[in-house]
Design a protein around this motif. Structure first.
Motif, PDB file in Angstrom:
ATOM      1  N   SER A  75       0.835  -1.194   0.000  1.00 62.31           N
ATOM      2  CA  SER A  75       0.000   0.000   0.000  1.00 62.31           C
ATOM      3  C   SER A  75       0.871   1.245   0.000  1.00 62.31           C
ATOM      4  CB  SER A  75      -0.946   0.008   1.203  1.00 62.31           C
ATOM      5  OG  SER A  75      -0.240   0.205   2.416  1.00 62.31           O
ATOM      6  N   LEU A  76       0.266   2.366  -0.373  1.00 61.69           N
ATOM      7  CA  LEU A  76       0.974   3.632  -0.426  1.00 61.69           C
ATOM      8  C   LEU A  76       0.081   4.749   0.056  1.00 61.69           C
ATOM      9  CD1 LEU A  76       0.469   5.204  -3.755  1.00 61.69           C
ATOM     10  CD2 LEU A  76       0.657   2.721  -3.897  1.00 61.69           C
ATOM     11  N   ARG A  77       0.701   5.818   0.480  1.00 62.16           N
ATOM     12  CA  ARG A  77      -0.032   6.966   0.989  1.00 62.16           C
ATOM     13  C   ARG A  77       0.466   8.205   0.267  1.00 62.16           C
ATOM     14  NH1 ARG A  77       0.374   7.215   7.242  1.00 62.16           N
ATOM     15  NH2 ARG A  77       2.426   8.077   6.764  1.00 62.16           N
ATOM     16  N   ARG A  78      -0.467   8.922  -0.360  1.00 61.13           N
ATOM     17  CA  ARG A  78      -0.123  10.117  -1.111  1.00 61.13           C
ATOM     18  C   ARG A  78      -1.074  11.256  -0.746  1.00 61.13           C
ATOM     19  NH1 ARG A  78       3.469   7.261  -1.584  1.00 61.13           N
ATOM     20  NH2 ARG A  78       4.380   6.253  -3.422  1.00 61.13           N
ATOM     21  N   GLU A  79      -0.571  12.248  -0.031  1.00 63.08           N
ATOM     22  CA  GLU A  79      -1.316  13.481   0.274  1.00 63.08           C
ATOM     23  C   GLU A  79      -2.723  13.208   0.812  1.00 63.08           C
ATOM     24  OE1 GLU A  79      -1.247  15.917  -3.213  1.00 63.08           O
ATOM     25  OE2 GLU A  79       0.920  16.202  -3.157  1.00 63.08           O
ATOM     26  N   GLY A  80      -2.849  12.335   1.759  1.00 61.30           N
ATOM     27  CA  GLY A  80      -4.142  12.096   2.378  1.00 61.30           C
ATOM     28  C   GLY A  80      -4.979  11.023   1.725  1.00 61.30           C
ATOM     29  N   VAL A  81      -4.460  10.371   0.683  1.00 62.00           N
ATOM     30  CA  VAL A  81      -5.156   9.239   0.053  1.00 62.00           C
ATOM     31  C   VAL A  81      -4.336   7.979   0.285  1.00 62.00           C
ATOM     32  CG1 VAL A  81      -5.921   8.210  -2.114  1.00 62.00           C
ATOM     33  CG2 VAL A  81      -6.291  10.628  -1.711  1.00 62.00           C
ATOM     34  N   TRP A  82      -4.981   6.959   0.836  1.00 64.56           N
ATOM     35  CA  TRP A  82      -4.336   5.660   1.024  1.00 64.56           C
ATOM     36  C   TRP A  82      -4.770   4.742  -0.117  1.00 64.56           C
ATOM     37  CZ3 TRP A  82      -6.468   0.701   2.262  1.00 64.56           C
ATOM     38  CH2 TRP A  82      -5.508  -0.278   2.597  1.00 64.56           C
ATOM     39  N   GLY A 105      -5.568   8.038   9.418  1.00 73.26           N
ATOM     40  CA  GLY A 105      -5.494   9.485   9.255  1.00 73.26           C
ATOM     41  C   GLY A 105      -5.793   9.946   7.849  1.00 73.26           C
ATOM     42  N   CYS A 106      -5.801   9.025   6.889  1.00 71.39           N
ATOM     43  CA  CYS A 106      -6.152   9.374   5.509  1.00 71.39           C
ATOM     44  C   CYS A 106      -7.677   9.399   5.372  1.00 71.39           C
ATOM     45  CB  CYS A 106      -5.558   8.366   4.522  1.00 71.39           C
ATOM     46  SG  CYS A 106      -3.759   8.416   4.413  1.00 71.39           S
ATOM     47  N   LEU A 107      -8.214  10.488   4.870  1.00 69.09           N
ATOM     48  CA  LEU A 107      -9.663  10.610   4.740  1.00 69.09           C
ATOM     49  C   LEU A 107     -10.213   9.854   3.544  1.00 69.09           C
ATOM     50  CD1 LEU A 107     -10.082  14.417   5.593  1.00 69.09           C
ATOM     51  CD2 LEU A 107     -10.336  12.432   7.100  1.00 69.09           C
ATOM     52  N   ARG A 108      -9.351   9.572   2.576  1.00 69.76           N
ATOM     53  CA  ARG A 108      -9.809   8.922   1.347  1.00 69.76           C
ATOM     54  C   ARG A 108      -8.995   7.659   1.085  1.00 69.76           C
ATOM     55  NH1 ARG A 108      -9.332  14.189   0.724  1.00 69.76           N
ATOM     56  NH2 ARG A 108      -7.280  14.017  -0.239  1.00 69.76           N
ATOM     57  N   GLY A 112     -12.726   0.108  -5.593  1.00 73.13           N
ATOM     58  CA  GLY A 112     -13.128   0.379  -4.225  1.00 73.13           C
ATOM     59  C   GLY A 112     -12.746   1.797  -3.833  1.00 73.13           C
ATOM     60  N   VAL A 113     -13.704   2.531  -3.267  1.00 70.90           N
ATOM     61  CA  VAL A 113     -13.436   3.898  -2.824  1.00 70.90           C
ATOM     62  C   VAL A 113     -13.942   4.057  -1.388  1.00 70.90           C
ATOM     63  CG1 VAL A 113     -13.504   4.916  -5.126  1.00 70.90           C
ATOM     64  CG2 VAL A 113     -15.607   4.767  -3.796  1.00 70.90           C
ATOM     65  N   ARG A 114     -13.251   4.897  -0.631  1.00 74.35           N
ATOM     66  CA  ARG A 114     -13.643   5.187   0.744  1.00 74.35           C
ATOM     67  C   ARG A 114     -13.473   6.678   0.981  1.00 74.35           C
ATOM     68  NH1 ARG A 114     -10.499   1.887   5.208  1.00 74.35           N
ATOM     69  NH2 ARG A 114      -8.844   3.353   4.649  1.00 74.35           N
ATOM     70  N   GLY A 115     -14.557   7.341   1.408  1.00 76.83           N
ATOM     71  CA  GLY A 115     -14.498   8.772   1.671  1.00 76.83           C
ATOM     72  C   GLY A 115     -14.476   9.623   0.427  1.00 76.83           C
ATOM     73  N   MET A 116     -14.866   9.076  -0.724  1.00 81.62           N
ATOM     74  CA  MET A 116     -14.827   9.813  -1.981  1.00 81.62           C
ATOM     75  C   MET A 116     -15.681   9.115  -3.020  1.00 81.62           C
ATOM     76  SD  MET A 116     -10.954   8.651  -3.121  1.00 81.62           S
ATOM     77  CE  MET A 116     -10.954   9.552  -4.677  1.00 81.62           C
ATOM     78  N   ARG A 117     -15.967   9.816  -4.095  1.00 86.88           N
ATOM     79  CA  ARG A 117     -16.607   9.214  -5.246  1.00 86.88           C
ATOM     80  C   ARG A 117     -15.519   8.691  -6.198  1.00 86.88           C
ATOM     81  NH1 ARG A 117     -21.188   7.363  -6.010  1.00 86.88           N
ATOM     82  NH2 ARG A 117     -21.138   7.976  -8.199  1.00 86.88           N
ATOM     83  N   PRO A 118     -15.854   7.765  -7.113  1.00 88.74           N
ATOM     84  CA  PRO A 118     -14.868   7.364  -8.108  1.00 88.74           C
ATOM     85  C   PRO A 118     -14.381   8.578  -8.896  1.00 88.74           C
ATOM     86  CG  PRO A 118     -16.728   5.853  -8.146  1.00 88.74           C
ATOM     87  CD  PRO A 118     -17.115   6.999  -7.253  1.00 88.74           C
ATOM     88  N   PRO A 119     -13.071   8.777  -9.032  1.00 85.98           N
ATOM     89  CA  PRO A 119     -12.569   9.913  -9.811  1.00 85.98           C
ATOM     90  C   PRO A 119     -13.096   9.849 -11.249  1.00 85.98           C
ATOM     91  CG  PRO A 119     -10.797   8.837  -8.601  1.00 85.98           C
ATOM     92  CD  PRO A 119     -11.993   7.943  -8.488  1.00 85.98           C
TER      93      PRO A 119
END
Length: 295
Positions: free
Chosen positions: A79-86, A116-119, A278-285
């Motif tokens: 897994s990776l974490r980029r600017e609040g997106v996991w 801590g990632c919202l999305r 799969g999305v969490r805290g967001m809609r599909p981009p």
């Protein structure tokens, strides 16, 4: 025997272990009898998979885990974490080790990195067991479609007034700007990896909007744009560049990506369903075609 869950190391041995487990897991998912063994491995794709594991072991060591028993790999979660997106980039367990808690332990370790990632984002296979785990982790699963087949060259019409050209490292700010607008986070160091390992980057930058697309052989690896018009133009250009003797592949299209479905069907590709976004805290981009390894 005791199962050990440890961080993935930036070594050739660990990268090969992840690749070996992945091939066995996906072979089982595709329904191939064990006696047949896996399909022949494309060397270019193999090198890229090994390099991706090592790349993530460097950029996100706390998000990458491997399960072992007596020194033999049983599963992996990257897994990776980029600017609040996991992003869950890979989650695989050997068929022989499934149902024994190995997957749960791996996913727990990887998910802890996303606290801590919202999305959150992931591309999922059709595995029922994996889908259950993703739902339990709070992901909304959107069924996805796949376009495959030979591009009908006679249908490649005049591209219109949106110019597309090859991109390079000088366009990284543009790419990150588009990423932040669509998914709330830039890809950051992953663009450097994709530039090095995918055949070409295509960029559109006009007064009406911007976008980009990665292509590698027949596979459209990622499309992101600020409008459907630009996204469709980039996808059409990428498919036009697929070698005539090579099947095209555009995967993980949700219902929000009808613009991509329309382009593919117009160029003679076949449409099928497979897997989930799969999305969490967001809609599909959108408009967006994700890359399963980096989303």
């Amino acid at each position: 025997m005791t199962v050990i869950i440890r961080q993935l190391r930036d070594t050739a041995e660990d990268a090969e272990a992840v690749n070996r487990v992945s091939r066995a897991a996906f072979r089982d998912l595709d329904g191939r009898p064990p006696a047949e063994g896996p399909e022949p491995e494309d060397e270019h794709a193999r090198i890229r998979r090994l390099a991706r594991s090592r790349h993530l072991a460097v950029t996100d060591p706390q998000g990458c885990w491997i399960a072992e028993q007596d020194g033999e790999p049983l599963g992996a979660a990257l897994s990776l974490r980029r600017e609040g997106v996991w992003v869950l980039a890979l989650f695989v367990v050997l068929p022989s080790a499934q149902g024994q808690g190995v997957g749960r332990l791996l996913l727990e370790r990887a998910a802890a990195y996303g606290r801590g990632c919202l999305r959150g984002l992931l591309c999922a296979s059709p595995s029922a067991a994996a889908a259950r785990r993703y739902r339990a982790a709070g992901f909304t699963l959107h069924p996805t479609m796949r376009l495959t087949g030979r591009v009908d060259r006679e249908r490649l019409l005049d591209p219109g007034d949106v110019p597309v050209h090859r991109g390079n490292a000088s366009h990284l700010h543009l790419l990150d700007s588009v990423d932040r607008r669509l998914r709330g986070a830039a890809h950051g160091p992953d663009h450097g990896f994709m530039l090095a390992h995918f055949e070409e980057l295509l960029v559109a930058d006009t007064l009406a909007g911007t976008g980009y697309c990665y292509r590698d052989g027949g596979t459209v690896q990622l499309v992101a744009a600020t409008s459907k018009r630009i996204a469709a133009r980039l996808l059409r250009e990428a498919l036009a560049r697929v070698p005539a003797d090579t099947d095209a592949d555009v995967s993980f299209l949700t219902a929000e990506q009808e613009w991509a479905v329309d382009v593919g069907l117009d160029l003679g590709l076949s449409l099928s369903t497979r897997g989930y976004l799969g999305v969490r805290g967001m809609r599909p981009p959108a408009p967006y075609v994700p890359n399963g390894g980096y989303l």
